[in-house]
Design a protein around this motif. Structure first.
Motif, PDB file in Angstrom:
ATOM      1  N   SER A  86      53.779   6.156  45.362  1.00 41.44           N
ATOM      2  CA  SER A  86      54.035   6.846  44.038  1.00 41.44           C
ATOM      3  C   SER A  86      55.382   5.674  42.991  1.00 41.44           C
ATOM      4  O   SER A  86      56.071   5.673  44.272  1.00 41.44           O
ATOM      5  N   ASN A 112      64.811   3.748  34.616  1.00 43.46           N
ATOM      6  CA  ASN A 112      63.721   4.515  35.786  1.00 43.46           C
ATOM      7  C   ASN A 112      64.090   5.404  36.413  1.00 43.46           C
ATOM      8  O   ASN A 112      63.574   6.831  36.520  1.00 43.46           O
ATOM      9  N   GLN A 113      65.659   5.591  36.738  1.00 41.16           N
ATOM     10  CA  GLN A 113      65.782   7.105  37.438  1.00 41.16           C
ATOM     11  C   GLN A 113      65.688   8.521  36.799  1.00 41.16           C
ATOM     12  O   GLN A 113      65.638   9.082  36.900  1.00 41.16           O
ATOM     13  N   SER A 158      51.372   8.383  40.688  1.00 39.98           N
ATOM     14  CA  SER A 158      50.791   8.484  41.994  1.00 39.98           C
ATOM     15  C   SER A 158      49.901   7.112  42.178  1.00 39.98           C
ATOM     16  O   SER A 158      49.011   7.800  40.721  1.00 39.98           O
ATOM     17  N   SER A 170      63.848   8.906  33.786  1.00 35.39           N
ATOM     18  CA  SER A 170      61.777   8.987  33.454  1.00 35.39           C
ATOM     19  C   SER A 170      61.446  10.170  33.828  1.00 35.39           C
ATOM     20  O   SER A 170      61.845   9.976  35.352  1.00 35.39           O
ATOM     21  N   ASN A 171      60.898  11.287  33.620  1.00 36.12           N
ATOM     22  CA  ASN A 171      60.537  12.102  33.707  1.00 36.12           C
ATOM     23  C   ASN A 171      58.621  11.825  34.454  1.00 36.12           C
ATOM     24  O   ASN A 171      57.897  12.932  34.821  1.00 36.12           O
ATOM     25  N   ASN A 172      58.317  10.703  34.122  1.00 35.37           N
ATOM     26  CA  ASN A 172      57.077  10.539  34.893  1.00 35.37           C
ATOM     27  C   ASN A 172      56.874   9.835  35.645  1.00 35.37           C
ATOM     28  O   ASN A 172      57.602   9.184  36.346  1.00 35.37           O
ATOM     29  N   GLN A 173      55.804  10.811  37.295  1.00 35.11           N
ATOM     30  CA  GLN A 173      55.446  10.173  37.934  1.00 35.11           C
ATOM     31  C   GLN A 173      54.386   9.836  38.028  1.00 35.11           C
ATOM     32  O   GLN A 173      53.725  10.396  37.677  1.00 35.11           O
ATOM     33  N   LYS A 207      58.037   6.214  39.597  1.00 30.67           N
ATOM     34  CA  LYS A 207      58.801   6.990  38.361  1.00 30.67           C
ATOM     35  C   LYS A 207      58.434   5.480  37.337  1.00 30.67           C
ATOM     36  O   LYS A 207      59.629   4.398  37.185  1.00 30.67           O
ATOM     37  N   ASN A 262      52.972  13.830  34.949  1.00 30.63           N
ATOM     38  CA  ASN A 262      52.842  12.795  35.833  1.00 30.63           C
ATOM     39  C   ASN A 262      51.231  12.763  36.398  1.00 30.63           C
ATOM     40  O   ASN A 262      50.840  12.782  35.375  1.00 30.63           O
TER      41      ASN A 262
END
Length: 186
Positions: free
Chosen positions: A81, A32-33, A40, A35-38, A83, A139
């Motif tokens: 939000s 999870n850390q 919201s 990951s570049n996908n946020q 990740k 994102n």
């Protein structure tokens, strides 16, 4: 000697369990850390209703991923939000924050039933559901409108009944005993 063998076995078992649990947890955190996908999430309600919700995330296979709590962002909206790795997700939001009146499965799916807990009285329940797909490095934002889905009928008043009427029957249908995480009645 027997006592020494039992003690050694107990210590070794404890060590193996500790190492195994730490390894699985660290793998999940690092995934999870990195990951570049946020993603919201914003929940909305009508004026006067609380938008704060527990949001349940499910992956493309409808397997439970995790739960998030939204924080009040305004009078009629709340947000959270997280990740996540790329993929498709189903989000199911339940409000109020205190869901102790309801029986909720520990590892739900979008079609898991939410029922009234034994000995509890019905309280307000707002539900919203949506799906989203995150591509690598993207994102996303999901707006969930929470709708009142479970109501309790507490009284019926029949008025203007003529004097000659000896009985009145009231029938209310359909009646549902549960609701799914995705907001469908069952």
């Amino acid at each position: 000697m027997k006592h020494f063998i039992h003690s050694a076995a107990a210590i070794m078992s404890s060590f193996v369990c500790l190492v195994s649990c730490n390894e699985q947890e660290s793998d999940l955190l690092s995934a999870n850390q990195s990951s570049n996908n946020q993603l919201s999430i914003v929940t909305h309600t009508r004026e006067g209703e609380t938008p704060i919700a527990s949001v349940y995330l499910f992956n493309a296979n409808n397997a439970f991923v995790r739960t998030l709590q939204t924080d009040a962002a305004g009078y009629t909206s709340a947000s959270a939000s997280v990740k996540l790795p790329e993929g498709s997700y189903t989000l199911c939001a339940l409000s109020p924050r205190d869901l102790s009146h309801f029986q909720i499965p520990e590892t739900p799916t979008p079609t898991s039933a939410i029922t009234l807990a034994e000995g509890q009285t019905m309280s307000d329940l707002l539900i919203g559901s949506a799906t989203t797909t995150l591509s690598d490095g993207e994102n996303g934002e999901v707006d969930l409108e929470l709708q009142r889905k479970v109501l309790e009928l507490s009284s019926i008043t029949i008025s203007q009944v003529p004097d000659g009427v000896t009985g009145v029957t009231v029938s209310i249908a359909p009646f549902y005993s549960a609701i799914q995480f995705n907001g469908e009645y069952i």
